[in-house]
Design a protein around this motif. Sequence first.
Motif, PDB file in Angstrom:
ATOM      1  N   THR A  16       0.829  -1.209   0.000  1.00 24.07           N
ATOM      2  CA  THR A  16       0.000   0.000   0.000  1.00 24.07           C
ATOM      3  C   THR A  16       0.867   1.264   0.000  1.00 24.07           C
ATOM      4  OG1 THR A  16      -0.148  -0.045   2.417  1.00 24.07           O
ATOM      5  CG2 THR A  16      -1.903  -1.140   1.170  1.00 24.07           C
ATOM      6  N   GLY A  17       2.027   1.181   0.654  1.00 26.85           N
ATOM      7  CA  GLY A  17       2.916   2.337   0.678  1.00 26.85           C
ATOM      8  C   GLY A  17       3.408   2.695  -0.717  1.00 26.85           C
ATOM      9  N   LEU A  18       3.796   1.669  -1.496  1.00 22.14           N
ATOM     10  CA  LEU A  18       4.277   1.920  -2.857  1.00 22.14           C
ATOM     11  C   LEU A  18       3.153   2.453  -3.743  1.00 22.14           C
ATOM     12  CD1 LEU A  18       6.616  -1.159  -3.438  1.00 22.14           C
ATOM     13  CD2 LEU A  18       7.275   1.218  -3.064  1.00 22.14           C
ATOM     14  N   LEU A  19       1.938   1.910  -3.527  1.00 21.30           N
ATOM     15  CA  LEU A  19       0.802   2.399  -4.312  1.00 21.30           C
ATOM     16  C   LEU A  19       0.527   3.871  -3.994  1.00 21.30           C
ATOM     17  CD1 LEU A  19      -1.615  -0.678  -4.100  1.00 21.30           C
ATOM     18  CD2 LEU A  19      -0.307   0.101  -6.092  1.00 21.30           C
ATOM     19  N   ASN A  20       0.566   4.208  -2.695  1.00 19.78           N
ATOM     20  CA  ASN A  20       0.324   5.604  -2.304  1.00 19.78           C
ATOM     21  C   ASN A  20       1.449   6.522  -2.782  1.00 19.78           C
ATOM     22  OD1 ASN A  20      -2.145   5.166  -1.043  1.00 19.78           O
ATOM     23  ND2 ASN A  20      -1.205   4.680   0.918  1.00 19.78           N
ATOM     24  N   ALA A  21       2.671   5.982  -2.800  1.00 20.14           N
ATOM     25  CA  ALA A  21       3.809   6.790  -3.258  1.00 20.14           C
ATOM     26  C   ALA A  21       3.713   7.111  -4.740  1.00 20.14           C
ATOM     27  CB  ALA A  21       5.114   6.076  -2.959  1.00 20.14           C
TER      28      ALA A  21
END
Length: 594
Positions: A421-426
């Motif tokens: 989810t962090g990479l998607l949000n980034a």
Amino acid sequence: MTRPTVTQARQWRPERLREVADAWDDAAGHLQTEVDELRRSADEGRDGWAGTAAATGWERLASAQMAATAMTRGFVAAAVAARDGAARIAAARDEVLAVLSDADGYRVADDGTVAPPDGDAAPLLRLTSGGDERVAQLMMAMRATELTDLLRTALDRLGAADTETAHDIDQAFDVRAAATDQGPAHTRPAGVGPVADAAIVAAWPSMSQDRIAGQIAAMTPAQRQHLIDTMPAQVGNTDGAPWEMRIAANRINIADAILDQRRTIDRPDDDKLRRVLGQAIAAQHLDPASAERMWVAAHADAGLRAAAIGAHDADARRHIAFYQGLLAEVPDPGRREGPASESMRPRQILAFDPARASLVELIGDLHSATSVGVLVPGLNTTIIGSAGTTETARRFVAAGRGSVAMITYLGGPFPTGGPVTGLLNAAEPRFALEMAPRLVAFSEDVERTLAGTETTTGQRIPVTFIGHSYGGSILGTAESLGLTADRTLYVEAAGAGVGVHDPGDWHNRNPHVLRFSMTAPGDPIEAVQGFPTGPHGADPDEMPGVIRLDTGHRLDGTVMSGLAAHSDVLSEPSDAWRNILGVITGDRGLIQVR
């Protein structure tokens, strides 16, 4: 400062001061509850009561509410000062007790004078003096003189810690300006008649920073203090307001944030239990019968009830602990010499607004600095999780030994999440697009603040903006919107900025800006840098005119590479870290290019 006696030092119990701090915290919560209830009652009672008596009554009620609010803030600040003081006094007292332990067998007077022991010289001293009694006596006399100096110095430090603590507590309770019902004369901006503080700050969003600064400069000290006391949220978070005023206002804003979290903790236990169980029931999709059994069990089982209440309070307590740290004194990383206990300084918070996820802190001393760095962090940065960013900045200040000042910039929410989810949000450019204009405005504020500050050689203090990871995209986007910087440094950056594909897309207001970048080999961020359809623009490492820095080796000689290097280049002593320091300070001898 009065030097305490040995008897006083033995009797002091610094832990009592911590107990007082806890009592002040409780008092702040209880008083705030009463103020909230008073405010609700007043709002409900406004209908149906008008006229001169009503106007006078509401005016006096508002004054009483302001005084009570100021007192709650005083309790919060005093509690932090008391805990800090308890730690300082305890450390100083331990030093006194250690000297007294070393002086065991010697005669110690209450004023700290140490004399040799009565009777014959100790066998050990006779042995070390070759059996010569006169030499042994001389050695004991010399040791007594040494112990006297050590003890009196320790007592002086204890007295200083006590005096400083008293001063800090006194300042915390200094609520005169905020509590008075007759504040100083209303401020008069040029060409305008008397207006209330609320009207002054209401106009700020449409005014230039120079106009805001000029308006405040025209105020008297009393008017400026009244503005801080009555409008701390606006003063503490407005570019254009003098930094010393922002720092003072944000101490009030932080105290208010602590009080706001205390509202959660001070709820009735049954209310807390109802909230926690309600969330559990909803999450587990329990039927009414099962929900009723859970409710009964929670009331019957004291341990389960306490656990539920603790779970309810946990997040608020984490926030309070962090906010109290913002009000506490910390060691000055730029101090060159002297005991650590004498290097404690209040933190310098230039912006604080939890609702906007905003926290900006100045670390170091602008009066001694010859260079300034502004650090914009990246993925998963939050206000209460920003301690690592602060420590990174403090290490650069410490390395400069007073010549470097750093600013940590959290100008809004950053993307957060786990490995997926962090990479998607980034990959979302909106965080950069929202924060970049604020960073541009802040760079103007930095430039104006430093305009009257020069180095010892008469040169203007250079400012370096550093964007790490997602912060690189924020920095690049800000450059495209007119950031003002002497140097920019893209560290393991997600990209050169949203919509930035070549140097012509950058519009830094300094035509002589120097740009640097670094990316360690094997950092997974290489896979997204400059991706043709990516949201964060070109790869800054490949941009013409950008100086590519070498990340080199770690302290142990191994190559700085891989996933860990993504953050280690900023936090671990290494070639990469020295490169960053060299860019900040302008020390070409530290800079290694690829």
